[in-house]
Design an enzyme around this catalytic site. Structure first.
Site, PDB file in Angstrom:
ATOM      1  N   CYS A 194     -32.322  -3.244  14.057  1.00  0.00           N
ATOM      2  CA  CYS A 194     -32.698  -3.514  12.620  1.00  0.00           C
ATOM      3  C   CYS A 194     -31.880  -4.882  12.127  1.00  0.00           C
ATOM      4  O   CYS A 194     -30.698  -5.029  12.414  1.00  0.00           O
ATOM      5  CB  CYS A 194     -32.139  -2.436  11.777  1.00  0.00           C
ATOM      6  SG  CYS A 194     -32.238  -2.611   9.934  1.00  0.00           S
ATOM      7  N   ASP A 198      -4.913 -12.056 -15.765  1.00  0.00           N
ATOM      8  CA  ASP A 198      -6.192 -12.138 -15.036  1.00  0.00           C
ATOM      9  C   ASP A 198      -5.962 -13.485 -14.370  1.00  0.00           C
ATOM     10  O   ASP A 198      -6.660 -14.531 -15.059  1.00  0.00           O
ATOM     11  CB  ASP A 198      -7.495 -11.705 -15.808  1.00  0.00           C
ATOM     12  CG  ASP A 198      -8.570 -11.618 -15.042  1.00  0.00           C
ATOM     13  OD1 ASP A 198      -8.542 -11.693 -13.820  1.00  0.00           O
ATOM     14  OD2 ASP A 198      -9.671 -11.569 -15.484  1.00  0.00           O
ATOM     15  N   TYR A 251       6.453 -12.276 -11.983  1.00  0.00           N
ATOM     16  CA  TYR A 251       6.764 -10.771 -12.320  1.00  0.00           C
ATOM     17  C   TYR A 251       7.007 -10.073 -11.131  1.00  0.00           C
ATOM     18  O   TYR A 251       7.288  -8.849 -11.361  1.00  0.00           O
ATOM     19  CB  TYR A 251       5.330 -10.232 -12.965  1.00  0.00           C
ATOM     20  CG  TYR A 251       4.114 -10.678 -12.092  1.00  0.00           C
ATOM     21  CD1 TYR A 251       3.912  -9.968 -10.881  1.00  0.00           C
ATOM     22  CD2 TYR A 251       2.984 -11.279 -12.502  1.00  0.00           C
ATOM     23  CE1 TYR A 251       2.843 -10.338 -10.122  1.00  0.00           C
ATOM     24  CE2 TYR A 251       1.967 -11.628 -11.906  1.00  0.00           C
ATOM     25  CZ  TYR A 251       1.896 -11.073 -10.591  1.00  0.00           C
ATOM     26  OH  TYR A 251       0.872 -11.506  -9.859  1.00  0.00           O
ATOM     27  N   GLU A 289       3.685  -3.913 -18.468  1.00  0.00           N
ATOM     28  CA  GLU A 289       3.411  -5.244 -18.712  1.00  0.00           C
ATOM     29  C   GLU A 289       1.914  -5.652 -18.649  1.00  0.00           C
ATOM     30  O   GLU A 289       1.257  -4.802 -17.628  1.00  0.00           O
ATOM     31  CB  GLU A 289       4.355  -6.079 -17.568  1.00  0.00           C
ATOM     32  CG  GLU A 289       3.875  -5.918 -16.365  1.00  0.00           C
ATOM     33  CD  GLU A 289       4.939  -6.506 -15.276  1.00  0.00           C
ATOM     34  OE1 GLU A 289       5.935  -5.842 -15.130  1.00  0.00           O
ATOM     35  OE2 GLU A 289       4.610  -7.444 -14.483  1.00  0.00           O
ATOM     36  N   CYS A 329     -37.269   2.201   6.789  1.00  0.00           N
ATOM     37  CA  CYS A 329     -36.311   0.899   6.279  1.00  0.00           C
ATOM     38  C   CYS A 329     -36.997  -0.256   6.074  1.00  0.00           C
ATOM     39  O   CYS A 329     -38.161  -0.390   6.689  1.00  0.00           O
ATOM     40  CB  CYS A 329     -35.480   0.627   7.555  1.00  0.00           C
ATOM     41  SG  CYS A 329     -34.588  -0.749   7.377  1.00  0.00           S
ATOM     42  N   LYS A 351      -6.381  -0.462 -15.805  1.00  0.00           N
ATOM     43  CA  LYS A 351      -7.345  -1.286 -16.092  1.00  0.00           C
ATOM     44  C   LYS A 351      -8.049  -0.788 -17.802  1.00  0.00           C
ATOM     45  O   LYS A 351      -8.138   0.410 -17.932  1.00  0.00           O
ATOM     46  CB  LYS A 351      -8.539  -1.043 -15.295  1.00  0.00           C
ATOM     47  CG  LYS A 351      -8.437  -1.629 -13.920  1.00  0.00           C
ATOM     48  CD  LYS A 351      -7.588  -2.938 -13.771  1.00  0.00           C
ATOM     49  CE  LYS A 351      -7.990  -3.869 -12.832  1.00  0.00           C
ATOM     50  NZ  LYS A 351      -9.279  -3.897 -12.076  1.00  0.00           N
ATOM     51  N   CYS A 373     -36.780  -3.018   8.860  1.00  0.00           N
ATOM     52  CA  CYS A 373     -37.139  -2.700  10.328  1.00  0.00           C
ATOM     53  C   CYS A 373     -38.296  -1.850  10.404  1.00  0.00           C
ATOM     54  O   CYS A 373     -38.867  -1.760  11.415  1.00  0.00           O
ATOM     55  CB  CYS A 373     -36.249  -2.618  11.253  1.00  0.00           C
ATOM     56  SG  CYS A 373     -35.307  -1.104  11.285  1.00  0.00           S
ATOM     57  N   CYS A 397     -30.866   4.115   7.753  1.00  0.00           N
ATOM     58  CA  CYS A 397     -32.107   3.287   8.618  1.00  0.00           C
ATOM     59  C   CYS A 397     -31.676   4.010   9.932  1.00  0.00           C
ATOM     60  O   CYS A 397     -30.529   3.489  10.509  1.00  0.00           O
ATOM     61  CB  CYS A 397     -31.956   1.824   8.629  1.00  0.00           C
ATOM     62  SG  CYS A 397     -32.822   1.088  10.091  1.00  0.00           S
ATOM     63  N   LYS A 452      -1.478  -7.086 -17.338  1.00  0.00           N
ATOM     64  CA  LYS A 452      -1.900  -7.479 -15.883  1.00  0.00           C
ATOM     65  C   LYS A 452      -2.703  -8.946 -16.291  1.00  0.00           C
ATOM     66  O   LYS A 452      -3.661  -8.553 -16.972  1.00  0.00           O
ATOM     67  CB  LYS A 452      -2.852  -6.621 -15.211  1.00  0.00           C
ATOM     68  CG  LYS A 452      -3.570  -6.848 -14.056  1.00  0.00           C
ATOM     69  CD  LYS A 452      -4.149  -5.576 -13.514  1.00  0.00           C
ATOM     70  CE  LYS A 452      -4.617  -5.865 -11.918  1.00  0.00           C
ATOM     71  NZ  LYS A 452      -5.216  -7.239 -11.674  1.00  0.00           N
TER      72      LYS A 452
END
Ligand code: IVH
Length: 755
Positions: A455, A132, A238, A128, A431, A326, A434, A449, A130
């Protein structure tokens, strides 16, 4: 001539509408006065609601005619600031995804394997669309709609009953329905209604919606139900939650029954007898997609036989008996303007592409994930080429794709449009937040990092994770507020424990109260403190998940919580296992070295010897450490990598101190187990070994867990019961040595009442 009050809103002329708005303003004001001030109402609540709905509908069609004294802006009874939270009687789950044909045939194969059905045994599925939109659960008792609740986090949602009552597709009363019936389905808005709504919104200077899904969600979640009433929402049924009697014996039959009861069900729902038929149905629905008049983002397949659905049951958040296939992603070309590095809660440096904005499948995209440095360089995690080994550079033309709600990705690079001056991207080794070294460990595709809690990026991301929906889910304290409090000097939140001292700290500060700040007020501050208080008592699995420890996701958190039962037992076990965890890490290091040496010397690596040498080295490991470690990695679904990550986090001094400070503010509840009334195996640790003949290992495990048992992968002193089928070997021997009770499959089935 017909009086204007009898004319449908869609048919009103502008002049009639103006007159109607005046009449309604008058009538509503009178009703408010008689009700609130004079305590002598002249009209029923229903008649009052009808007046407000009509007023809102007319305003929505003629925004320019909205009166300065519009009743929509006056609230008769102050609505609640937020929706009340309600717990679902049966959890509302989401669906696992399939992206290609192979995922669908795998789905069928997995189900057959779980149920031990031969490849040629008949097994039907429904297919069936889907939808949205957003899912909603409607509870009927004795035929009356008494509650409508959004999905929320699956366990608790928002009470939107008043709003749902305004949706024409949702019956208020059912005849000959089961005494208790929860009907589930999707609230959505048609394309035509969406476009008309956006036109009206724009004319009224109000916000427009990006897509029909957002419009449906925004319309359903209106505190004033009269606004929802003026928005054209629809509903497809459903699925179902609690029912006092079965609706049917098949999915098809149950959906037909829902249609008989008066619900809209999707006409494209099809019964398929083979995976090929499922794929054909998928292709057919895909070709119809553009003409449906509402958004769908795939096809959902469900096992048709409800008795099989019950046997298949659920994983942590998705049913085993259904999957969403999908539709393929949508594509567009645009220019990559820059690459930025984001630092996540576990320190991972994630490159993000900042794109020249482009519309992909109706949504404007300006960011895409670049995963990691290998991906940018054109290699996958195993070193194999991707995109024909084309690297990604700033200034490149790139092809963006997005599939549903997934973060957009980059599918391709157009080398013919690459600027001559472009340079390969140089991935940072410090990083950017930091300045600590960003280290890439062997076998890890991600550079991290090394700054830990010093950090700021890691600290703030950890906090965002902590307050997220599946974790503490504190109303009014989302990512935005966390960022604000993190940099606040007067009322900072730098670690989770700070959340729970916020109110006391605010009270201790007579100047600069939170309620007096920009964007805050008395109500929002009080609400925040109340929302925080509500979460001082919280299930164990949520706390474990909220700590944001690498590899410890929702499912693992649940497994750990079920296994240890309470916080004290969990921390005691982690502490006890620490020495063994260090040995494990030493053994892994020794093994890597041995493999290297063996390769250089052209011989086979001595794996067992190397490992044993480390584990048996002096000083000897205390026995409780070994037991605690084996017990932890023996939990089904918990491996050594996760165990190392968990134990290391608890033994990193700054992090442990922060965890202990947090725990001191909480009343941590034992995780709620499934209803196990009358179960003889609740709380028992069970191990399966050998061949099971009546059900597969996976089904046996799922059944045992549903009855409250813990299923372990190996036999230890903690094992209560070994279920041994033919061919049981070392586990049976070990059970005998340890005096663990051993039974066969039939005795097990009798024990759980399934014989
Ligand atoms: S069945 C136990 N059927 O998709 C599974 N869901 O991605 C119940 N959805 O949360 C869901 N159309 O909101 C099902 N035909 C359909 C659907 C559908 C849309 C939504 C639903 C669910 C989400 C999962």
């Amino acid at each position: 001539m017909r009086p204007a009050e009898n004319i449908a809103v869609e048919e009103l002329t502008e002049g009639q509408a103006r007159a109607e708005l005046a009449r309604l303003a008058n009538a509503i004001a009178r009703a408010n006065r008689t009700y609130h001030t004079e305590d002598a109402p002249e009209i029923s609540d229903a008649a009052y609601d009808a007046l407000k709905r009509r007023n809102a509908a007319i305003e929505s069609r003629f925004p320019r005619l909205k009166r300065a004294d519009s009743p929509s802006d006056q609230i008769g009874a102050t609505p609640s600031e937020t929706f009340a939270k309600l717990r679902h009687a049966v959890r509302m789950l989401s669906l696992a995804n399939a992206f290609d044909d192979a995922d669908v045939t795998d789905f069928d194969a997995r189900i057959r394997s779980f149920l031990n059905l031969p490849a040629d045994a008949p097994l039907a599925y429904t297919a069936e669309p889907k939808i949205d939109g957003l899912s909603l659960s409607l509870r009927y008792e004795n035929g009356d709609l008494i509650q409508a609740v959004t999905r929320g986090d699956g366990e608790t949602g928002e009470n939107v009953t008043q709003n749902a009552r305004t949706i024409a597709d949702i019956p208020q009363r059912l005849t000959s329905a089961p005494e208790i019936l929860e009907v589930r389905g999707e609230v959505y808005m048609s394309h035509a209604d969406f476009e008309a709504l956006n036109v009206r919104q724009a004319e009224a200077g109000a916000k427009t919606f990006a897509n029909p899904r957002n419009a449906a969600a925004g319309s359903l979640r209106q505190l004033d139900a009269t606004i929802t009433a003026a928005r054209p929402l629809k509903f497809f049924a459903y699925a179902w939650g609690e029912t006092s009697e079965p609706l049917a014996t098949t999915q098809m039959g149950a959906v037909a029954r829902l249609a008989d009861l008066g619900f809209s069900t999707n006409p494209l729902t099809t019964l398929c007898n083979t995976p090929d038929e499922m794929l054909e149905t998928y292709a057919r629905i895909e070709t119809q997609r553009a003409d449906l008049g509402y958004d769908i983002d795939g096809v959902v397949y469900k096992v048709d036989d409800l008795a099989l659905q019950a046997r298949l049951g659920f994983r942590a958040t998705t049913p085993r008996w259904a999957i969403a296939h999908k539709f393929p992603a949508e594509l567009a070309w645009t220019r990559l303007e820059k690459i930025e590095i984001q630092v996540g809660r576990t320190g991972a440096l994630s490159p993000v592409a900042r794109l020249h904005p482009v519309t992909v499948g109706g949504v404007v995209v300006s960011n895409a994930t670049l995963h990691n440095e290998d991906y940018i360089a054109g290699r996958d995690s195993k070193g194999a080429e991707i995109r024909d080994a084309k690297d990604i550079r700033i200034g490149d033309w790139v092809q963006v794709y997005r599939a549903g709600d997934v973060i957009p990705k980059i599918a391709n690079v157009d080398l013919s449009r690459r600027p001559d001056s472009s340079q390969p991207y140089d991935f940072p080794t410090k990083c950017p937040e930091c300045g600590s070294d960003a280290i890439r460990e062997e076998g890890d595709s991600v550079r991290r990092c090394s700054g830990g809690l010093i950090c700021p990026a890691q600290a703030v991301e950890k906090l965002k994770h902590f307050v997220s929906r599946a974790a503490f889910d504190i109303e009014g304290l989302g990512a935005k507020q966390v960022e604000m409090f993190f940099v606040d000097d007067l009322l900072p939140i730098r670690e989770p424990a700070d959340i729970f001292t916020l109110e006391a700290r605010d009270a201790a500060n007579p100047l600069q109260k939170l309620k007096n700040r920009d964007g805050w007020g008395e109500t929002s501050a009080t609400n925040l403190f109340r929302a925080i208080d509500e979460k001082r008592q919280i299930p164990l699995n949520r706390v474990i998940f909220a700590l944001g420890i690498r590899h410890v996701g929702e499912v693992a958190a649940q497994d750990l919580a079920r296994h240890y039962g309470n916080w004290a037992a969990l921390t005691a076990a982690i502490d006890a296992a620490r020495p063994a965890e260090q040995r494990h890490e030493q053994a892994e290091t020794a093994l890597r070295a041995e493999r290297q040496t063996a390769q250089n010397e052209g011989r086979r690596a001595r794996i067992t010897e190397t490992r044993n040498a480390v584990w048996e080295a002096d000083p000897p490991l205390p026995q409780p450490a070994i037991e605690a470690w084996n017990d932890l990695i023996g939990i089904d679904g918990i491996g050594a990598t996760l165990a190392v990550s968990l134990i290391s986090a608890f033994h990193q001094p700054a992090e442990r101190a922060s965890i202990d400070r947090l725990a001191a503010h909480l009343r941590i509840e034992e995780v709620s187990r499934p209803a196990t009334d009358g179960s003889l195996v609740a709380g028992k640790t069970v191990v399966f070994t050998g061949t099971l003949e009546k059900m597969t290992r996976a089904e046996a495990k799922a059944r045992a867990e549903a009855l409250g048992a813990k299923v372990a992968g190996s036999v230890s002193a903690k094992t209560d019961l070994l279920v041994a089928g033919p061919g049981a070997g070392s586990k049976a021997k070990k059970a005998t040595e340890l005096g663990v009770e051993t039974i066969d499959e039939d005795a097990w089935l009798a024990l759980i009442g399934a014989a």
